[in-house]
Scaffold this motif. Structure first.
Motif, PDB file in Angstrom:
ATOM      1  N   TRP A   1     105.111  11.146   8.942  1.00 53.64           N
ATOM      2  CA  TRP A   1     103.867  11.650   9.556  1.00 53.64           C
ATOM      3  C   TRP A   1     102.777  10.928   8.861  1.00 53.64           C
ATOM      4  CZ3 TRP A   1     103.399  14.748  13.656  1.00 53.64           C
ATOM      5  CH2 TRP A   1     104.510  15.634  14.225  1.00 53.64           C
TER       6      TRP A   1
ATOM      7  N   ILE B   1      96.918  17.698   2.309  1.00 52.32           N
ATOM      8  CA  ILE B   1      97.538  18.496   3.453  1.00 52.32           C
ATOM      9  C   ILE B   1      98.144  19.858   2.403  1.00 52.32           C
ATOM     10  CG2 ILE B   1      99.777  17.058   3.119  1.00 52.32           C
ATOM     11  CD1 ILE B   1     100.058  17.921   6.137  1.00 52.32           C
TER      12      ILE B   1
ATOM     13  N   LEU C   1     105.271  20.355  10.046  1.00 56.06           N
ATOM     14  CA  LEU C   1     105.396  19.236  10.361  1.00 56.06           C
ATOM     15  C   LEU C   1     106.933  18.718  10.312  1.00 56.06           C
ATOM     16  CD1 LEU C   1     102.527  17.161   9.136  1.00 56.06           C
ATOM     17  CD2 LEU C   1     102.825  18.078  11.647  1.00 56.06           C
TER      18      LEU C   1
ATOM     19  N   TYR D   1      98.074  15.842  14.141  1.00 55.81           N
ATOM     20  CA  TYR D   1      98.782  14.781  13.255  1.00 55.81           C
ATOM     21  C   TYR D   1      99.648  14.039  14.237  1.00 55.81           C
ATOM     22  CZ  TYR D   1      98.128  18.082   9.354  1.00 55.81           C
ATOM     23  OH  TYR D   1      97.425  18.955   8.414  1.00 55.81           O
TER      24      TYR D   1
ATOM     25  N   VAL E   1      99.450  11.872   7.206  1.00 55.12           N
ATOM     26  CA  VAL E   1      98.853  13.346   6.746  1.00 55.12           C
ATOM     27  C   VAL E   1      97.732  12.587   5.502  1.00 55.12           C
ATOM     28  CG1 VAL E   1     101.013  14.439   7.319  1.00 55.12           C
ATOM     29  CG2 VAL E   1     100.631  13.419   5.097  1.00 55.12           C
TER      30      VAL E   1
END
Length: 98
Positions: A17, A23, A31, A69, A19
């Motif tokens: 991901w 985060i 996620l 995302y 990010v």
């Protein structure tokens, strides 16, 4: 006469991901969950990699329309062949994508 060997197979789903560095843990957990669900859904359809997209709104501090995302997932397979008697070591090792 054939020799009997043991084949050990490991399948790994890798989630990647994009990010921000700050985060929240809650977003990371969400996620992980949504990425694994998406990957498993697509694996059942025969895919071995694909894109990930999610929108999360969990906290009052999150924007009203959520936080977007994106990323990708990939399935890989590792196989190790070892003598049946010992079950350790490896005569042959192959890292392949399935």
């Amino acid at each position: 006469m054939s020799t009997v060997v043991m084949m050990h197979t490991t399948k790994t789903i890798q989630l990647n991901w994009k990010v921000p560095s700050d985060i929240s843990q809650d977003h990371l957990d969400a996620l992980d969950e949504s990425g694994m669900e998406r990957a498993m859904e697509m694996i059942k359809k025969g895919f071995v990699e694909g894109e990930l997209h999610d929108n999360i709104h969990m906290h009052d501090s999150d924007p009203e329309d959520g936080v977007e995302y994106s990323g990708y997932w990939r399935l890989s397979t590792t196989r190790k062949v070892s003598p049946a008697a010992s079950g350790t070591g490896s005569d042959e090792e192959a890292d392949t994508d399935v």
